[in-house]
Design a protein around this motif. Sequence first.
Motif, PDB file in Angstrom:
ATOM      1  N   LEU A  76       7.172  33.287  13.996  1.00 47.64           N
ATOM      2  CA  LEU A  76       6.222  33.880  12.723  1.00 47.64           C
ATOM      3  C   LEU A  76       4.923  33.608  12.781  1.00 47.64           C
ATOM      4  N   GLY A  77       4.282  32.828  13.884  1.00 51.86           N
ATOM      5  CA  GLY A  77       2.916  32.863  14.312  1.00 51.86           C
ATOM      6  C   GLY A  77       2.302  33.380  14.978  1.00 51.86           C
ATOM      7  N   LEU A  78       3.367  34.279  16.151  1.00 49.55           N
ATOM      8  CA  LEU A  78       3.642  35.561  16.714  1.00 49.55           C
ATOM      9  C   LEU A  78       3.410  37.149  15.598  1.00 49.55           C
ATOM     10  N   GLN A  79       4.470  36.935  14.853  1.00 52.86           N
ATOM     11  CA  GLN A  79       3.692  36.958  14.180  1.00 52.86           C
ATOM     12  C   GLN A  79       2.390  38.073  12.856  1.00 52.86           C
ATOM     13  N   LYS A  80       2.509  36.638  12.615  1.00 53.90           N
ATOM     14  CA  LYS A  80       1.477  36.640  11.657  1.00 53.90           C
ATOM     15  C   LYS A  80      -0.209  36.490  12.404  1.00 53.90           C
ATOM     16  N   ASN A  81      -0.214  36.227  13.724  1.00 56.00           N
ATOM     17  CA  ASN A  81      -1.820  36.172  13.944  1.00 56.00           C
ATOM     18  C   ASN A  81      -1.505  37.189  15.457  1.00 56.00           C
ATOM     19  N   GLY A  82      -0.564  37.500  15.605  1.00 58.26           N
ATOM     20  CA  GLY A  82      -0.718  38.950  16.604  1.00 58.26           C
ATOM     21  C   GLY A  82      -0.947  40.137  16.247  1.00 58.26           C
ATOM     22  N   ILE A  83      -1.334  40.741  17.427  1.00 58.31           N
ATOM     23  CA  ILE A  83      -2.105  42.664  17.122  1.00 58.31           C
ATOM     24  C   ILE A  83      -0.090  42.851  17.494  1.00 58.31           C
ATOM     25  N   ALA A  84       0.689  43.719  16.748  1.00 52.19           N
ATOM     26  CA  ALA A  84       1.710  44.023  17.384  1.00 52.19           C
ATOM     27  C   ALA A  84       2.709  45.654  16.939  1.00 52.19           C
ATOM     28  N   SER A  85       2.820  46.433  17.700  1.00 46.77           N
ATOM     29  CA  SER A  85       4.046  47.707  16.976  1.00 46.77           C
ATOM     30  C   SER A  85       4.660  46.909  15.919  1.00 46.77           C
ATOM     31  N   GLN A  86       5.337  48.034  15.534  1.00 46.45           N
ATOM     32  CA  GLN A  86       6.465  48.030  13.927  1.00 46.45           C
ATOM     33  C   GLN A  86       7.250  47.301  14.649  1.00 46.45           C
ATOM     34  N   ARG A  87       8.040  47.827  15.936  1.00 49.67           N
ATOM     35  CA  ARG A  87       8.747  47.433  16.892  1.00 49.67           C
ATOM     36  C   ARG A  87       8.833  45.736  17.513  1.00 49.67           C
ATOM     37  N   VAL A  88       7.820  45.348  17.784  1.00 50.25           N
ATOM     38  CA  VAL A  88       8.260  44.136  17.866  1.00 50.25           C
ATOM     39  C   VAL A  88       7.691  43.066  17.505  1.00 50.25           C
ATOM     40  N   ARG A  89       7.080  43.574  16.009  1.00 45.94           N
ATOM     41  CA  ARG A  89       7.207  42.942  14.305  1.00 45.94           C
ATOM     42  C   ARG A  89       8.212  42.679  13.940  1.00 45.94           C
ATOM     43  N   GLN A  90       9.819  43.657  13.875  1.00 43.82           N
ATOM     44  CA  GLN A  90      10.855  43.498  13.320  1.00 43.82           C
ATOM     45  C   GLN A  90      10.999  42.479  14.317  1.00 43.82           C
ATOM     46  N   ARG A  91      11.395  42.901  15.556  1.00 43.04           N
ATOM     47  CA  ARG A  91      12.155  41.765  16.690  1.00 43.04           C
ATOM     48  C   ARG A  91      11.349  39.773  16.411  1.00 43.04           C
ATOM     49  N   LEU A  92      10.202  40.147  16.188  1.00 41.78           N
ATOM     50  CA  LEU A  92      10.236  38.755  15.581  1.00 41.78           C
ATOM     51  C   LEU A  92      10.876  37.988  14.583  1.00 41.78           C
ATOM     52  N   TYR A  93      10.527  39.007  14.189  1.00 41.64           N
ATOM     53  CA  TYR A  93      11.775  38.226  12.384  1.00 41.64           C
ATOM     54  C   TYR A  93      12.509  38.293  13.320  1.00 41.64           C
ATOM     55  N   TYR A  94      13.110  39.839  13.543  1.00 43.42           N
ATOM     56  CA  TYR A  94      14.515  39.676  14.039  1.00 43.42           C
ATOM     57  C   TYR A  94      14.804  37.871  15.070  1.00 43.42           C
ATOM     58  N   LEU A  95      14.312  37.449  15.867  1.00 37.03           N
ATOM     59  CA  LEU A  95      13.737  36.660  16.396  1.00 37.03           C
ATOM     60  C   LEU A  95      14.070  35.031  15.644  1.00 37.03           C
ATOM     61  N   ALA A  96      12.914  34.861  14.546  1.00 34.33           N
ATOM     62  CA  ALA A  96      12.527  34.210  14.127  1.00 34.33           C
ATOM     63  C   ALA A  96      14.204  33.913  12.833  1.00 34.33           C
ATOM     64  N   ALA A  97      14.297  34.963  12.518  1.00 37.08           N
ATOM     65  CA  ALA A  97      16.636  34.786  11.490  1.00 37.08           C
ATOM     66  C   ALA A  97      17.117  33.950  13.106  1.00 37.08           C
ATOM     67  N   VAL A  98      17.191  34.668  14.534  1.00 35.71           N
ATOM     68  CA  VAL A  98      17.887  33.983  14.954  1.00 35.71           C
ATOM     69  C   VAL A  98      17.925  32.365  15.531  1.00 35.71           C
ATOM     70  N   PHE A  99      16.258  32.150  15.534  1.00 42.44           N
ATOM     71  CA  PHE A  99      16.370  30.522  15.824  1.00 42.44           C
ATOM     72  C   PHE A  99      16.781  29.934  14.451  1.00 42.44           C
ATOM     73  N   THR A 100      16.771  30.086  13.644  1.00 39.99           N
ATOM     74  CA  THR A 100      16.885  29.789  12.346  1.00 39.99           C
ATOM     75  C   THR A 100      18.378  29.583  12.042  1.00 39.99           C
ATOM     76  N   ASP A 101      19.100  30.866  12.304  1.00 36.66           N
ATOM     77  CA  ASP A 101      20.299  30.151  12.624  1.00 36.66           C
ATOM     78  C   ASP A 101      21.034  28.965  13.608  1.00 36.66           C
ATOM     79  N   THR A 102      20.810  29.651  14.329  1.00 41.03           N
ATOM     80  CA  THR A 102      20.872  28.478  15.868  1.00 41.03           C
ATOM     81  C   THR A 102      20.822  27.309  14.972  1.00 41.03           C
TER      82      THR A 102
END
Length: 347
Positions: A76-102
């Motif tokens: 989520l920090g990368l999502q907030k502070n980084g410059i990224a494409s929409q695809r990368v941003r969605q992947r970061l949200y996905y990964l944040a969800a996966v880690f939280t699910d873990t």
Amino acid sequence: MKRRQFTTATAVGTIAAATALPDPASASASASTTRIGMADTQRLEAAFQQIATADQTRGGSTALESRALGFARLALGLQKNGIASQRVRQRLYYLAAVFTDTALWFAIDARAPERAERHLDRALRLAGLSGSPDIQLCLWGHAAMLAVQTDNFRDALAASEAGQASTACRQDPAYRSLAAARLAGAQARIGDGTAARRQVDVAARAYERAEPDVPREAWAGFFDRAELEGLSGLALASLGEHEQAEAYFHRTLSHLRPEYARNRQYYSTQLALSQLRQGDVELACVTGSAALAGAGHAPPNGRQRKLLDTFHRELNATAKHTGAAAAWTERYVGERNHDGRPSAGRR
């Protein structure tokens, strides 16, 4: 690749790698306003694989739960502070969800429902932001497990039905198989045997139609023939069909991957329970003894500990004065004392 063993595109690391995970706190220092790409998401995915390997081999812990949450914050920090494409941003949200699910899974496994509820609420929100139907299916499965743990069986049924209705299940027979097997367990919990047996059959047929070589998300790497048999056995055990459940648990253990030590401990105890409930005390004690920490396993976590306690309680209720029960109790009490937990004593 073996037929009918679903795997992910990235191989899991070794135990040594799993015990030397990167530090999400130090990594977050680099999450400044720089361009973020798929290489950054792949590093997070590698960290997830290492956490998953640690869980498979040694079981979860509060340290791993905290580590997973740390990586969710990093994503989520990368999502907030980084410059990224929409695809990368969605992947970061996905990964944040996966880690939280873990982290959610570790809390469920530790039988810490209040922590698990908090993780579930956050993970569902992140999954929605990711737009990924796969992680939503995963979360509904864990929501059902949490509901069972808190005796909310109707909530477990609703969560399982939501998982089966997900887009992921419509798109992939492997996911349909997993969702149907979980739904069977929820239906069995409320005593709907006809529906539960039907879903066990649905899960088996869907599994046979699934393509094992199709790349799937890393979280789904645990689902294979062994887990399908195990989930089916759990549903039948809930219905009191212990002879059939025993057959499923035998198949689970025969198909289980060598590195899945935690699952072997868990399903060995389920097998012992099914044998005990059929009156085969000596065999049940032999099987149950193989699931104790002294048999080479890590000390059991909350969920496995409760299962062993259940076996011990039922054994002493039905066969307390047998030699097999006495030998089991001696090993069981010794294992608990060695683990630093209060002894359950002889009952």
